[in-house]
Write a protein that holds these residues in place. Sequence first.
Motif, short mmCIF file in Angstrom:
data_model
loop_
_atom_site.label_atom_id
_atom_site.label_comp_id
_atom_site.label_asym_id
_atom_site.label_seq_id
_atom_site.Cartn_x
_atom_site.Cartn_y
_atom_site.Cartn_z
N ALA A 86 0.82 -1.21 0.00
CA ALA A 86 0.00 0.00 0.00
C ALA A 86 0.85 1.26 0.00
N VAL A 87 1.84 1.33 0.89
CA VAL A 87 2.61 2.57 0.99
C VAL A 87 3.48 2.76 -0.24
N ARG A 88 3.94 1.67 -0.85
CA ARG A 88 4.76 1.81 -2.06
C ARG A 88 3.92 2.30 -3.24
N VAL A 89 2.70 1.79 -3.35
CA VAL A 89 1.81 2.22 -4.43
C VAL A 89 1.44 3.69 -4.26
N VAL A 90 1.10 4.08 -3.04
CA VAL A 90 0.68 5.46 -2.79
C VAL A 90 1.82 6.44 -3.03
N THR A 91 3.06 6.01 -2.78
CA THR A 91 4.22 6.89 -2.93
C THR A 91 4.81 6.82 -4.33
N ALA A 92 4.21 6.03 -5.20
CA ALA A 92 4.74 5.86 -6.56
C ALA A 92 4.39 7.01 -7.49
N THR A 93 3.51 7.91 -7.05
CA THR A 93 3.10 9.03 -7.89
C THR A 93 3.26 10.35 -7.15
N ASP A 94 3.38 11.41 -7.91
CA ASP A 94 3.29 12.76 -7.37
C ASP A 94 2.28 13.49 -8.24
N ASN A 95 2.53 14.74 -8.58
CA ASN A 95 1.62 15.48 -9.46
C ASN A 95 2.16 15.50 -10.89
N SER A 96 2.93 14.48 -11.22
CA SER A 96 3.51 14.40 -12.55
C SER A 96 2.83 13.30 -13.36
N ILE A 97 3.37 13.03 -14.53
CA ILE A 97 2.80 12.02 -15.43
C ILE A 97 3.43 10.65 -15.21
N TYR A 98 4.23 10.49 -14.14
CA TYR A 98 5.03 9.28 -13.98
C TYR A 98 4.52 8.37 -12.86
N TYR A 99 4.96 7.12 -12.93
CA TYR A 99 4.67 6.11 -11.90
C TYR A 99 5.97 5.36 -11.61
N ARG A 100 6.45 5.45 -10.38
CA ARG A 100 7.73 4.84 -10.03
C ARG A 100 7.66 4.35 -8.59
N GLU A 101 7.56 3.05 -8.41
CA GLU A 101 7.37 2.49 -7.07
C GLU A 101 8.68 2.46 -6.32
N PRO A 102 8.69 2.96 -5.09
CA PRO A 102 9.89 2.84 -4.26
C PRO A 102 9.99 1.46 -3.64
N ALA A 103 11.16 1.14 -3.13
CA ALA A 103 11.35 -0.13 -2.44
C ALA A 103 10.92 -0.04 -0.99
N CYS A 104 10.92 1.17 -0.44
CA CYS A 104 10.66 1.35 0.99
C CYS A 104 10.35 2.82 1.23
N VAL A 105 9.56 3.10 2.25
CA VAL A 105 9.26 4.48 2.65
C VAL A 105 9.66 4.65 4.11
N VAL A 106 10.49 5.66 4.36
CA VAL A 106 10.98 5.93 5.71
C VAL A 106 10.45 7.29 6.15
N GLU A 107 9.92 7.34 7.38
CA GLU A 107 9.35 8.58 7.92
C GLU A 107 10.09 8.93 9.21
N PRO A 108 11.13 9.75 9.13
CA PRO A 108 11.95 10.07 10.31
C PRO A 108 11.22 11.00 11.28
N LYS A 109 11.62 10.91 12.55
CA LYS A 109 11.05 11.77 13.59
C LYS A 109 12.05 12.77 14.13
N SER A 110 13.29 12.72 13.66
CA SER A 110 14.33 13.61 14.19
C SER A 110 15.48 13.67 13.20
N THR A 111 16.38 14.60 13.46
CA THR A 111 17.60 14.66 12.65
C THR A 111 18.41 13.38 12.79
N ALA A 112 18.42 12.84 14.00
CA ALA A 112 19.15 11.58 14.21
C ALA A 112 18.57 10.47 13.34
#
Length: 961
Positions: free
Chosen positions: A34-60
């Motif tokens: 699900a997260v890879r499909v949702v992140t595969a698009t932006d507001n462009s004409i392209y579709y590119r699935e990532p391997a992983c989505v990381v959501e950091p909570k800090s600079t560390a």
Amino acid sequence: MKDHVDDHEAATVTAFLQALGSRGFKGQARTSRAVRVVTATDNSIYYREPACVVEPKSTADICAALAAAAAVGLPITARGGGTGTNGQSLTGGVVLDTSRFLNRILSFDAETATVRVEPGVVLDQLNAYLKSRGFFFPPAVSTGSRATLGGMVATDASGKGSRRYGRTSDYLLSAEVVLADGSTAHVGDLPAEAPLPGGPLGTVAGLLRAELAGQAEEIARVFPVMNRGLTGYNLDELRGENGALRLTKLLAGSEGTLAVTAELELRVVRLPKCTGMAIIGYADSLVALGAVSDLLPADPEAIEFLDDVTVGLGKTTPSWPLLEPVLGAELSRCGGYLFAEVSAETPEEIDRQLAVLEAAVAAGQTPAVGIVATRDREVMGALNGLRKDAVGLMGKGNGPFKGMAFVEDAAVPPENLVAFVAGFRDVLDSHGLDYGMYGHADVGCVHVRPLMDMRLPDHRDKIRPISDAVAELAHAQGGLIWGEHGKGVRGEYVEYYFGPRLFAFLRRIKGAFDPANLLNPGKLVTAEGTDLPVDRIDAIPFRGARDQLIAGHGAYGKATECNGNGACFHWDAANEMCPSYKATRDRVQSPKGRAALFRDWLHARETDGDVQEAADALHVSLATCLSCKACTSQCPVQVDIPTLKAQFLAETEEAKRGPRDRLIRRMEGLTLLAARMPGLANASLALGQGVMARVMGLVDLPAFDRTGLTRRMQEAGARRLAPGQPLPAGVKPEQAVILLCDSFLGPFEPQVLEAAARVMIRMGYTVFHTPVLRNGKALQVRGFLGAFGKVKACAIAELQKLNATGLPLISVEPAATMLYRQDFKDMPEGLMPLSLDRFLAAHAAELPKAAGGAFRMIGHCTETSADPGNLTRWKTVFEGAGMALQTERAGCCGMAGMFGHEAEHRALSKQIFELSWASKVAEGQGRLLATGFSCRSQAERFAQVDLRHPVQALEEAFAAG
């Protein structure tokens, strides 16, 4: 197009996640389909699935993510608002999404006019914070409700007003960044005498000190003299005073290819106290653009333009009813428009500047059709909203042909704009394409979106020749194919514009920062000494090619119309758009996310993919959809997720229906039966709370009114009229109305219907009321579409019988009113009931006068999102009664019919209530009103506050007077 993760990539991702964990990462790392499909698009004409989505909570966390990626050789790409029009943040590697958790405003200093923010802070969020302090952040992008500051730095974004205020890089004082190896660095001005910092940043600074001066002549030759410039690796602005290096100018516009921002220090400016706007209409767009030189001597803050195509699409938005009377018939039909804005410290100065503008138009070389000047905030807000929505409106397009973003932000020196636009038109005409145009006329930036159907191979084949032609045309006119929205995959034109010598210099800079090409690889430039090619505009998978495989699914067609503009990522909790996203900040739980998962499910069905996996992912996402329908009206292309959800449930859930669904299927009928015995019903509910929670999963169900609808209406003086029953003799039709009693208020809160009857009787009307009418709302939401169709047909037949009396049909409860408007689409013309506010506002002069009083009111989210005029109408009603009403929006209360009563959603329902409603209810002090039954129930449940409907406040004031 990647539909699965291969074994080698899976092993690399596993190694990355292990490395991430060993480095103390505390954010979220997700690899679900699900997260890879949702992140595969932006507001462009392209579709590119990532391997992983990381959501950091800090600079560390950012450091851990980049170090882990470097350890296993996995590319990583930062992502902000996800609104890029050129695939800037699309990658097959790791997406580092800073928008979910890194969205705090860290500090503000009014004396130095500086603010420190995390990269996920949204532009409008920052400006809302600064406004109360008398400041603002000037770069104004149309996606300001969801564009993050980190993303704006990455593209060196600008927008309306840039002739005066410049670009994002002009306000970036310093940044804390994380480099490709996971180390941190401070990016700011480096004085000529300062020692070089350590690490990669020192290598870069040494390179620039040694060679930048030698490149000065080539930079001066290549870089265009214009407002936009060759944004990204801004070589022309790197040299500061006294030999200092302005390293922020290198970072801004680099699109995450050099470093990832962790904190930003920004300069802000004083907010002008007053603003004004003039709207000038012309025969067509080229005439309007030719008139820009007439207006420049008046020195407005900004001059924007829209063509008739874009305005025509704007006429479908909720704001148009406010704008049309302002523009008038003649201006509404113009073929091109200029919007000139001014600002000042006093209204008198605004009036003077607007008068100067009007004189400039009158004396100009180009004849105008007309001009309207205003400093009305509501009107200016609607006009600015129309311009901001232009991006999404072009995405709405014409049938299957939608406005496509790939050459949408070219810029040339303003004096060349007319010739450039004429040539641009010739290019598109030669390909047989329609288009709309809008943009920033004063700085020569034009937004053009050709209307295309990217599901058609021959339309996809046009991307290359059109892009090449526009790149050459812009270059010939002294400009750029990218003037505002960043480069992304259009980085293949970097060498063409910069030339071989500067391009080689850029590759050396990239290599010093990121020698292994791990940061957003393939974008803009690649490191010197590597053979990784720059991405090409037609070598990245097109989203349309994927959608081509699922064409023809009429029931789900709207899902494919989502163009990724991201309006559903609106930051403000008081805005109605998608409460589940606002509460979770999880883009899987947003209209865009759900539309993407609908497309993925359809794609799996057509390509022998894993249908069950796709269906399960979609089901999980839809489970948190409140079916509030804000997306239906606020999405620029009206992607209606609740209707798609109902269809999906109807197709997939029949065999899985549990006790609760079976109860909900019969609940409206049972409710009407129980309302006849309210005492027994309430006692049964109280005794059965535990059973209802355990077996049915339902909690906090509302109590039935003990007095009952019939008795309340009798005491009010209203008479019962069933559908098909003739009017009594002697009734004057012009002085009588029929009050529709819905299945929300009728059983649970008939005192609101009673108050409405009393008010209209005081106005001199004979009031008839119906028995409680079924509407089938719960059936529609839960996907019992066959049963809903039968209830709807019966309801329409009842309304037809009532309508035959010739009396106005008045609906009080917004949920019922909007159900009629949005889901009874086959209602015969002229049958639509009037909302109570429409009726009272139209007859405000007939209202009695009360002793006064001031109230606040929050509208029902479904109604205010689709019909924002209802707030204005209630103000008119209260003014007619001699009372004051302050209306406000608070987003969704979190109840949304049955959603808030479902045990598994109670916590999320409360979380949504606490986003905006809780504070407003706490501040209400008995003067807060709410139009929605669900809203009042939610306030009682979570804040122990009894809110009243505005009609109750009116009746109480009339009775007291």
